[in-house]
Scaffold this motif. Structure first.
Motif, short mmCIF file in Angstrom:
data_model
loop_
_atom_site.label_atom_id
_atom_site.label_comp_id
_atom_site.label_asym_id
_atom_site.label_seq_id
_atom_site.Cartn_x
_atom_site.Cartn_y
_atom_site.Cartn_z
N ARG A 153 -7.79 0.40 -7.23
CA ARG A 153 -7.63 1.84 -7.42
C ARG A 153 -7.98 2.22 -8.87
O ARG A 153 -7.11 2.33 -9.72
N PRO A 154 -9.25 2.43 -9.17
CA PRO A 154 -9.64 2.77 -10.54
C PRO A 154 -9.26 4.19 -10.95
O PRO A 154 -9.38 4.56 -12.12
N ASP A 155 -8.81 5.00 -9.99
CA ASP A 155 -8.50 6.40 -10.27
C ASP A 155 -7.10 6.62 -10.82
O ASP A 155 -6.76 7.74 -11.21
N LEU A 156 -6.28 5.57 -10.89
CA LEU A 156 -4.88 5.74 -11.27
C LEU A 156 -4.68 5.57 -12.77
O LEU A 156 -5.33 4.73 -13.41
N ASP A 157 -3.75 6.37 -13.32
CA ASP A 157 -3.37 6.16 -14.72
C ASP A 157 -2.36 5.02 -14.79
O ASP A 157 -1.96 4.45 -13.77
N THR A 158 -1.93 4.68 -16.00
CA THR A 158 -1.08 3.50 -16.17
C THR A 158 0.23 3.57 -15.40
O THR A 158 0.58 2.63 -14.67
N PRO A 159 1.01 4.66 -15.50
CA PRO A 159 2.27 4.71 -14.72
C PRO A 159 2.04 4.61 -13.22
O PRO A 159 2.77 3.91 -12.51
N ALA A 160 1.01 5.32 -12.73
CA ALA A 160 0.73 5.29 -11.30
C ALA A 160 0.26 3.91 -10.87
O ALA A 160 0.59 3.44 -9.77
N TYR A 161 -0.50 3.24 -11.75
CA TYR A 161 -0.99 1.92 -11.39
C TYR A 161 0.16 0.91 -11.34
O TYR A 161 0.15 -0.01 -10.52
N VAL A 201 0.99 -1.46 -8.23
CA VAL A 201 1.19 -2.91 -8.29
C VAL A 201 2.52 -3.29 -7.65
O VAL A 201 2.62 -4.29 -6.93
N LEU A 202 3.55 -2.48 -7.90
CA LEU A 202 4.85 -2.73 -7.27
C LEU A 202 4.71 -2.66 -5.75
O LEU A 202 5.26 -3.50 -5.03
N HIS A 203 3.96 -1.68 -5.27
CA HIS A 203 3.74 -1.54 -3.83
C HIS A 203 3.03 -2.77 -3.28
O HIS A 203 3.39 -3.28 -2.21
N TRP A 204 2.02 -3.26 -4.00
CA TRP A 204 1.31 -4.46 -3.55
C TRP A 204 2.26 -5.66 -3.50
O TRP A 204 2.21 -6.45 -2.55
N CYS A 205 3.10 -5.79 -4.51
CA CYS A 205 4.05 -6.91 -4.54
C CYS A 205 5.01 -6.83 -3.36
O CYS A 205 5.37 -7.85 -2.75
N GLU A 206 5.43 -5.62 -3.02
CA GLU A 206 6.32 -5.44 -1.88
C GLU A 206 5.63 -5.84 -0.58
O GLU A 206 6.24 -6.44 0.31
N ARG A 207 4.35 -5.50 -0.48
CA ARG A 207 3.59 -5.88 0.70
C ARG A 207 3.48 -7.40 0.82
O ARG A 207 3.60 -7.97 1.91
N LEU A 208 3.23 -8.06 -0.30
CA LEU A 208 3.14 -9.52 -0.29
C LEU A 208 4.49 -10.14 0.05
O LEU A 208 4.57 -11.16 0.75
N ALA A 209 5.56 -9.50 -0.43
CA ALA A 209 6.90 -10.01 -0.11
C ALA A 209 7.18 -9.90 1.38
O ALA A 209 7.84 -10.77 1.97
N GLU A 210 6.66 -8.84 2.01
CA GLU A 210 6.84 -8.69 3.46
C GLU A 210 6.18 -9.83 4.22
O GLU A 210 6.58 -10.15 5.34
#
Length: 219
Positions: free
Chosen positions: A179-187, A191-200
């Motif tokens: 997602r190159p369109d995201l600023d630092t807080p959104a990114y 990343v947290l969302h991706w980690c949650e997906r991997l945890a699932e």
């Protein structure tokens, strides 16, 4: 265990077969199928829950279960006029009807299965060719690598070959797209969302000690 003699189960069996074909159920596929199945009121509630119970990334079907699905699909297809040019939705409706004209299921079921197949962006013809054993031999590549690709892959993957292949499959899911369109807080949130997906998928516990619920594998 799914009752593969149930018309409703047989209707969605091709989709379950595809979802678990490579042994990894990626998040986008799991979410899409689960959401669509829950919305189908032509499937009774208990069967919907049973089907969705087989869409848990951390609980793949056993080899015995998966073989039963394949056998039910092949036996069902043999009793119909299904060909490799049919869609998965057509296969599901046909085998659900037990070889009749599809009267075993209401008309909305066909549209619903077609919608799920389209949402998953599945090449039904390719899948059916694999399933029914009518896939032509692939043409050899124009330029062959000057080494054994499988041997090099095995060497690089080492003792964790299955896990590495599973992770590679997961990371091909659009859910993990850059997602190159995201600023630092959104990114950071992304990343947290991706980690949650991997945890699932159960990957977060691989390195934890077994006494704390992990696999105890730091490799």
């Amino acid at each position: 265990m799914l009752d593969t003699s149930s018309p409703h189960v047989r209707a969605v069996l091709p989709l379950l077969y595809v979802a678990w074909a490579d042994g990894v159920l990626v998040p986008s596929e799991a979410d899409t199928i689960r959401r669509q199945i829950q919305a189908q009121d032509w499937i009774d509630a208990s069967t919907r829950e049973e089907i969705c119970g087989h869409l848990d990334p951390q609980s793949p079907p056993t080899p015995t279960q998966y073989f039963r699905w394949i056998r039910a699909l092949k036996e069902g297809a043999a009793q119909t006029s299904v060909t490799t040019r049919c869609s998965l939705a057509e296969l599901g409706v046909s085998i659900a009807a037990g070889g009749s004209d599809g009267a075993a299921l209401p008309e909305p079921s066909r549209r619903a299965l077609e919608d799920i197949e389209a949402a998953l962006n599945i090449d039904g013809e390719e899948v059916l060719s694999d399933l029914l054993g009518e896939r032509p031999e692939p043409e050899p590549p124009a330029v062959e690598a000057p080494f054994e690709v499988d041997a090099l892959t095995a060497l690089l993957d080492g003792t964790h070959a299955d896990l590495r292949e599973r992770v590679r499959t997961l990371l091909q899911d659009p859910v993990f797209g850059y997602r190159p369109d995201l600023d630092t807080p959104a990114y950071r949130e992304q990343v947290l969302h991706w980690c949650e997906r991997l945890a699932e998928q159960g990957l977060g516990g691989l390195g934890y000690p077994e006494e704390h619920g992990g696999d105890g594998d730091m490799g």
